[in-house]
Design an enzyme around this catalytic site. Structure first.
Site, PDB file in Angstrom:
ATOM      1  N   ASP A 376       0.860  -1.186   0.000  1.00 29.89           N
ATOM      2  CA  ASP A 376       0.000   0.000   0.000  1.00 29.89           C
ATOM      3  C   ASP A 376       0.897   1.236   0.000  1.00 29.89           C
ATOM      4  O   ASP A 376       1.585   1.516   0.985  1.00 29.89           O
ATOM      5  CB  ASP A 376      -0.890  -0.022   1.246  1.00 29.89           C
ATOM      6  CG  ASP A 376      -1.860   1.150   1.322  1.00 29.89           C
ATOM      7  OD1 ASP A 376      -1.684   2.126   0.569  1.00 29.89           O
ATOM      8  OD2 ASP A 376      -2.780   1.088   2.155  1.00 29.89           O
ATOM      9  N   PHE A 377       0.906   1.973  -1.099  1.00 32.13           N
ATOM     10  CA  PHE A 377       1.753   3.154  -1.211  1.00 32.13           C
ATOM     11  C   PHE A 377       1.126   4.383  -0.541  1.00 32.13           C
ATOM     12  O   PHE A 377       1.688   5.470  -0.591  1.00 32.13           O
ATOM     13  CB  PHE A 377       2.035   3.466  -2.684  1.00 32.13           C
ATOM     14  CG  PHE A 377       3.021   2.517  -3.323  1.00 32.13           C
ATOM     15  CD1 PHE A 377       4.365   2.848  -3.412  1.00 32.13           C
ATOM     16  CD2 PHE A 377       2.609   1.298  -3.839  1.00 32.13           C
ATOM     17  CE1 PHE A 377       5.281   1.988  -3.996  1.00 32.13           C
ATOM     18  CE2 PHE A 377       3.512   0.422  -4.429  1.00 32.13           C
ATOM     19  CZ  PHE A 377       4.854   0.770  -4.506  1.00 32.13           C
TER      20      PHE A 377
END
Length: 434
Positions: A376-377
């Site tokens: 998850d950026f």
């Protein structure tokens, strides 16, 4: 649709501390690395609902501080004996970063992949057509962010002389963590990067090899009409295949060995090969803990060896699932420190740099052990993972499924094999074709 992809910008992302010297300037290449020089960059990608490109670039620069070999280049030296030698220079030259837009393409277009590989899909990856030996002038890691009508695709290609899949996904994990939580990288980089070093003590380096850029003596022609299909195996069916294989085998079979054996037998059954022909199941083996002394699991680099299970078509089809799974299991068990060192010493005496692998093989890449959905950026977890070119008959890219303990496989097959698998009731009992 390919012409509908528009490149907005191309840039080089350097490590944030570019002027700060790295502790390691040069990484020598092992026979495992050198034997891959004619192969194409391996390409993977993650599909998201949203991404901010500027933040992605900034965090990539921070991540490259620790994973500095990815920002280097290959160096080719010419030797006096008409050979060449390669090493990785950790010079901070940077990573090629492409920002593109494909406004007419939707998430569903990528997710379906329900037949031939869509023409546009190869353009979502940055390293198509790039060979590992091109790393002397092209970056060892390439990234492309493509904004679509309702989503974003991050595609990346990497040179397999600098990293294997274990290392590259550790890098992606760290990059996404920095982007989402820790812009300084201080939490992620508490430990220094551990490189693989040189563990083939009987071999002098740098190794002298024929120039891989010269024309190879033999080519493997790749069919142009290959189809990409997504196979999905639910947790329930993984457990069923596991139980079936272990019931038939006289040794402990893992779940992934059972599923791979099932797919291997099914593909070969519909391949049209004669009973006397040999078929192979090629599997990447993480050698970090198999070497003596073992390397740290965190060790960065290409530390994988290809294990090959070999049987005839007749043997594979005449025996049950358990027997096929045992061939894969025995092959994995045989990947020892002694075998790795014997391979290296023999390779140096009889150097072979193949162009590709056989078209009658099941070529397994990636692994279900990599948690691709944790990346998850900062804008939500990925909704899908995919692989890009080069496309190869029999290639099977393994991904952890979104559902607990499920598996996804991106299969590249001849159309006639796909057509038969779709109609194969036995195959579809355990494997759903997306």
């Amino acid at each position: 649709m390919e012409e509908e992809l528009v490149v907005i910008s191309k840039s080089i992302v350097n490590p944030r501390s570019l002027k700060k010297p790295t502790s390691v300037k040069k990484i020598q290449l092992t026979p495992w690395d050198l034997s891959r020089l004619r192969f194409g960059y391996l390409q993977r990608g993650l599909l998201f609902h949203k991404i901010e490109v500027k933040q992605l670039q900034a965090s990539l620069s921070v991540a490259l501080d620790r994973f500095y070999p990815l920002a280097g280049r290959l160096v080719k030296l010419k030797n006096d004996d008409d050979t060449v030698s390669f090493f990785i220079s950790c010079d901070g030259s940077g990573v090629e970063f492409v920002h593109a837009v494909a406004k007419n393409i939707e998430l569903s277009d990528v997710l379906e992949l329900s037949g031939s590989v869509p023409g546009f899909f190869a353009s979502f990856f940055p390293a198509t057509g790039i060979k590992n030996y091109h790393g002397v002038s092209r970056s060892l890691l390439m990234v492309q962010v493509t904004e679509m009508k309702d989503g974003v695709f991050i595609g990346f290609g990497y040179n397999s002389t600098v990293a294997d899949a274990t290392s590259i996904w550790k890098f992606i994990n760290a990059w996404s963590e920095i982007c989402s939580k820790d812009s300084s990288g201080s939490q992620t980089f508490q430990r220094r990067l551990h490189l693989k070093g040189w563990f083939f003590d009987e071999i002098d380096y740098p190794i002298h090899i024929p120039d891989p850029e010269t024309k190879p003596t033999s080519y493997v022609t790749t069919p142009t009409n290959l189809q990409e299909k997504m196979f999905h195996v639910t947790k329930e069916n993984v457990l069923k295949l596991d139980a079936k294989a272990n019931d038939e085998a006289d040794q402990k079979i893992s779940s992934i060995q059972a599923v791979l054996a099932y797919i291997w037998r099914s593909m070969v059954k519909h391949s049209g090969m004669s009973r006397e022909e040999e078929t192979h199941c090629r599997l990447p083996i993480n050698m970090r803990q198999r070497l003596n002394p073992p390397l740290e699991e965190e060790c960065f680099g290409n530390v994988s060896q290809t294990g090959i299970a070999t049987v005839t078509v007749g043997e594979l089809l005449d025996h049950g699932l358990g027997w096929a799974a045992m061939q894969i299991n025995n092959m994995e068990l045989s990947q020892t420190d002694e075998k790795a060192k014997a391979f290296a010493e023999n390779w140096v005496k009889n150097i072979k740099i193949p162009v590709s692998v056989g078209s009658k093989d099941l070529v397994v890449t990636n692994s279900h052990r990599f948690d691709v959905y944790c990346n998850d950026f900062g804008w939500g977890k990925p909704i899908a993972a995919r692989a890009g070119p080069p496309y190869l008959n029999g290639r099977l890219v393994v991904f952890k499924g979104i559902g607990e303990a499920s598996l996804d496989f991106q299969a590249c097959l001849l159309p006639q094999v796909v057509e038969k698998l779709v109609k194969d009731a036995e195959f579809n009992e355990y494997v759903s074709i997306v």
